[in-house]
Design a protein around this motif. Structure first.
Motif, PDB file in Angstrom:
ATOM      1  N   LEU A 185       0.825  -1.201   0.000  1.00  9.44           N
ATOM      2  CA  LEU A 185       0.000   0.000   0.000  1.00  9.44           C
ATOM      3  C   LEU A 185       0.862   1.256   0.000  1.00  9.44           C
ATOM      4  O   LEU A 185       0.568   2.220  -0.702  1.00  9.44           O
ATOM      5  CB  LEU A 185      -0.933  -0.008   1.218  1.00  9.44           C
ATOM      6  N   VAL A 186       1.951   1.238   0.730  1.00 11.88           N
ATOM      7  CA  VAL A 186       2.867   2.388   0.770  1.00 11.88           C
ATOM      8  C   VAL A 186       3.474   2.618  -0.611  1.00 11.88           C
ATOM      9  O   VAL A 186       3.510   3.745  -1.105  1.00 11.88           O
ATOM     10  CB  VAL A 186       3.972   2.164   1.830  1.00 11.88           C
ATOM     11  N   TRP A 187       3.945   1.537  -1.245  1.00  9.87           N
ATOM     12  CA  TRP A 187       4.538   1.691  -2.582  1.00  9.87           C
ATOM     13  C   TRP A 187       3.494   2.136  -3.595  1.00  9.87           C
ATOM     14  O   TRP A 187       3.788   2.922  -4.493  1.00  9.87           O
ATOM     15  CB  TRP A 187       5.197   0.387  -3.031  1.00  9.87           C
ATOM     16  N   TYR A 188       2.288   1.644  -3.470  1.00 11.11           N
ATOM     17  CA  TYR A 188       1.216   2.073  -4.373  1.00 11.11           C
ATOM     18  C   TYR A 188       0.954   3.563  -4.220  1.00 11.11           C
ATOM     19  O   TYR A 188       0.808   4.283  -5.208  1.00 11.11           O
ATOM     20  CB  TYR A 188      -0.063   1.275  -4.101  1.00 11.11           C
ATOM     21  N   LEU A 242       0.688  10.938 -10.717  1.00  6.39           N
ATOM     22  CA  LEU A 242      -0.252  12.059 -10.749  1.00  6.39           C
ATOM     23  C   LEU A 242       0.476  13.400 -10.768  1.00  6.39           C
ATOM     24  O   LEU A 242      -0.024  14.370 -11.321  1.00  6.39           O
ATOM     25  CB  LEU A 242      -1.197  11.991  -9.557  1.00  6.39           C
ATOM     26  N   GLY A 243       1.659  13.461 -10.183  1.00  3.89           N
ATOM     27  CA  GLY A 243       2.435  14.698 -10.205  1.00  3.89           C
ATOM     28  C   GLY A 243       3.002  15.014 -11.570  1.00  3.89           C
ATOM     29  O   GLY A 243       3.388  16.147 -11.847  1.00  3.89           O
ATOM     30  N   MET A 244       3.058  14.024 -12.455  1.00  5.71           N
ATOM     31  CA  MET A 244       3.600  14.245 -13.797  1.00  5.71           C
ATOM     32  C   MET A 244       2.539  14.716 -14.787  1.00  5.71           C
ATOM     33  O   MET A 244       2.858  15.055 -15.917  1.00  5.71           O
ATOM     34  CB  MET A 244       4.254  12.963 -14.319  1.00  5.71           C
ATOM     35  N   ILE A 245       1.285  14.768 -14.381  1.00 10.38           N
ATOM     36  CA  ILE A 245       0.218  15.225 -15.267  1.00 10.38           C
ATOM     37  C   ILE A 245       0.345  16.735 -15.439  1.00 10.38           C
ATOM     38  O   ILE A 245       0.427  17.472 -14.462  1.00 10.38           O
ATOM     39  CB  ILE A 245      -1.163  14.866 -14.691  1.00 10.38           C
TER      40      ILE A 245
END
Length: 133
Positions: A8-11, A19-22
């Motif tokens: 979950l942490v890696w996800y 999402l930051g690259m959008i």
């Protein structure tokens, strides 16, 4: 349970990076009501013209314009025929122009993220990849 927390942490980390690259150009924003003509109240046509002319004076840009059959005087004459909105739009977009392009950096980063994601999933699940000749 511990394996679930790690995955979950890696996800969450990977989804935050992706999402930051959008690019933010696709997001809708509110426009202030005082912008009637699409220009800022403190719009300076001469400042935008100076920005564009500085860009046109670069050696690479002027050479490319000459290759296309457009002299410096002709490009300045066409620049004077543009409306205020067109000049402002061009001046604000000049900073986004890269003379050499981005070199496909976005594609390379995306592929590296995918490879990293596959490696992490394989490590978490306990599988090993063995390459033999």
């Amino acid at each position: 349970m511990k394996l679930f927390k790690i995955s979950l942490v890696w996800y969450m980390i990977l989804s935050s990076v992706i999402l930051g690259m959008i690019p933010r150009e696709g997001f809708a924003l509110f426009v202030p009501s005082e912008l009637q003509s699409g220009l800022d109240p403190g719009y300076n046509r001469n400042g935008d013209l100076a920005t564009i002319q500085g860009f046109l004076e670069k050696k690479i840009v002027s050479q490319r314009l000459l290759d296309l059959g457009l002299s410096t005087e002709e490009s300045y004459a066409r620049l004077k025929n543009l409306t205020d909105e067109q000049i402002h739009d061009l001046a604000t977009r000049i900073d986004d122009i890269k003379s050499g392009g981005d070199g496909g950096l976005g594609v390379v980063v995306f592929l590296l993220v995918i490879v990293l994601l596959v490696i992490v999933i394989l490590q978490i699940s306990g599988h090993k990849v063995i390459i033999t000749k």
